[in-house]
Design an enzyme around this catalytic site. Structure first.
Site, mmCIF file in Angstrom:
data_model
loop_
_atom_site.group_PDB
_atom_site.id
_atom_site.type_symbol
_atom_site.label_atom_id
_atom_site.label_comp_id
_atom_site.label_asym_id
_atom_site.label_seq_id
_atom_site.Cartn_x
_atom_site.Cartn_y
_atom_site.Cartn_z
ATOM 1 N N CYS A 178 51.235 -69.519 -61.434
ATOM 2 C CA CYS A 178 52.243 -69.034 -60.494
ATOM 3 C C CYS A 178 51.714 -69.124 -59.064
ATOM 4 C CB CYS A 178 52.688 -67.626 -60.875
ATOM 5 S SG CYS A 178 54.232 -67.116 -60.066
ATOM 6 N N GLU A 234 49.592 -65.519 -69.494
ATOM 7 C CA GLU A 234 48.906 -64.241 -69.747
ATOM 8 C C GLU A 234 49.874 -63.138 -70.145
ATOM 9 O OE1 GLU A 234 50.112 -63.820 -65.432
ATOM 10 O OE2 GLU A 234 49.575 -65.432 -66.819
ATOM 11 N N HIS A 249 53.993 -67.680 -66.780
ATOM 12 C CA HIS A 249 52.823 -66.814 -66.955
ATOM 13 C C HIS A 249 52.353 -66.767 -68.413
ATOM 14 C CE1 HIS A 249 52.611 -64.759 -62.979
ATOM 15 N NE2 HIS A 249 53.888 -65.101 -62.919
#
Length: 252
Positions: free
Chosen positions: A99, A217, A215
């Site tokens: 990002c 994660e 994302h």
């Protein structure tokens, strides 16, 4: 990348970074030893990059995204730490920008990765004119980033950005990305931000530097997926694609 016990990962943070802890958690799940390091520690040589095999530039709003998303951090890396980062990549180590980290890497010129580090692509304001935070579906391309090629072909990950529209400076740049297989992810179905060719992530020609807007994660547990209850039985043994991403980065 070698034995997971020896894989140390540096997570670079600065003012405005807000995904460093999630990235560290994902790396631990993948078997790495993450360390969150403020950029100032590199600028004054208090931290040496030599022990690390992997660098993550995580999401957030570095320096408040003043001027443009990721621009100030990109300038610090490009003008103050370029030699160190060039050496890091030349040793076959990996840099991953997620990002805001992706926005940083394109503005440093490390992506797509010209030798002179000239910026040739950018991430512009979403076509919607709004900050968008929702899940998207993507197709993983078979790319120059070979360490990702064993992961799922379809990825579900959340996005959270206001400037995620991938744009190339000209047709030649875009054609080179396609020809060199530097596109790692494309949006499927709805293109959430208007990215050219539905590009959601790219890599350098050698696959060592990677950037993506979604994302990973935030999808390291199946319970994080908004539809996890619908696949409670069939998907319980499946490794979430975000964790697949980090495992591939650490293990391969």
């Amino acid at each position: 990348m070698g034995n997971t016990m020896s894989v140390k990962a540096i997570i670079l943070r600065t003012a405005g970074t807000n995904c460093d802890q999630e990235s560290a958690h994902a790396l631990r799940l993948a078997g790495a030893e993450p360390e969150i390091v403020h950029i100032n520690q590199l600028l004054v040589d208090k931290v040496n990059l030599a022990p690390y095999k992997l660098m993550i530039i995580p999401g957030g709003f570095s320096y408040g995204d003043d001027i443009a998303a990721g621009k100030i951090l990109a300038n610090e890396l490009r003008f103050k730490l370029r030699a160190k980062l060039d050496g890091f990549v030349a040793e076959g180590k990996r840099i991953i920008g997620i990002c805001n980290g992706f926005q940083v890497l394109v503005k440093t010129g490390f992506l797509p990765g010209t030798p002179d580090r000239i910026q040739t692509v950018t991430l512009a304001s979403n076509d919607s004119g709004k900050f968008q935070c929702h899940w998207v579906t993507m197709k993983r391309e078979k790319s120059a980033c070979e360490w990702l090629n064993a992961t799922d072909a379809e990825w579900d990950l959340p996005i959270a950005h206001g400037e995620g529209k991938f744009v190339a400076q000209d047709a030649e740049t875009l054609n080179a990305l396609e020809k060199n297989k530097q596109i790692i992810l494309r949006y499927q179905g709805t293109n959430p931000n208007g990215s050219v060719n539905a590009i959601a992530g790219i890599c350098s020609a050698d696959g060592n530097v990677v950037g993506l807007m979604p994302h990973p994660e935030r999808h390291v547990s199946r319970l994080q997926h908004p539809e996890w209850t619908r696949s409670r039985d069939s998907g319980k043994d499946k490794t979430p694609v975000g964790l697949q991403f980090f495992q591939a980065a650490v293990l391969n």
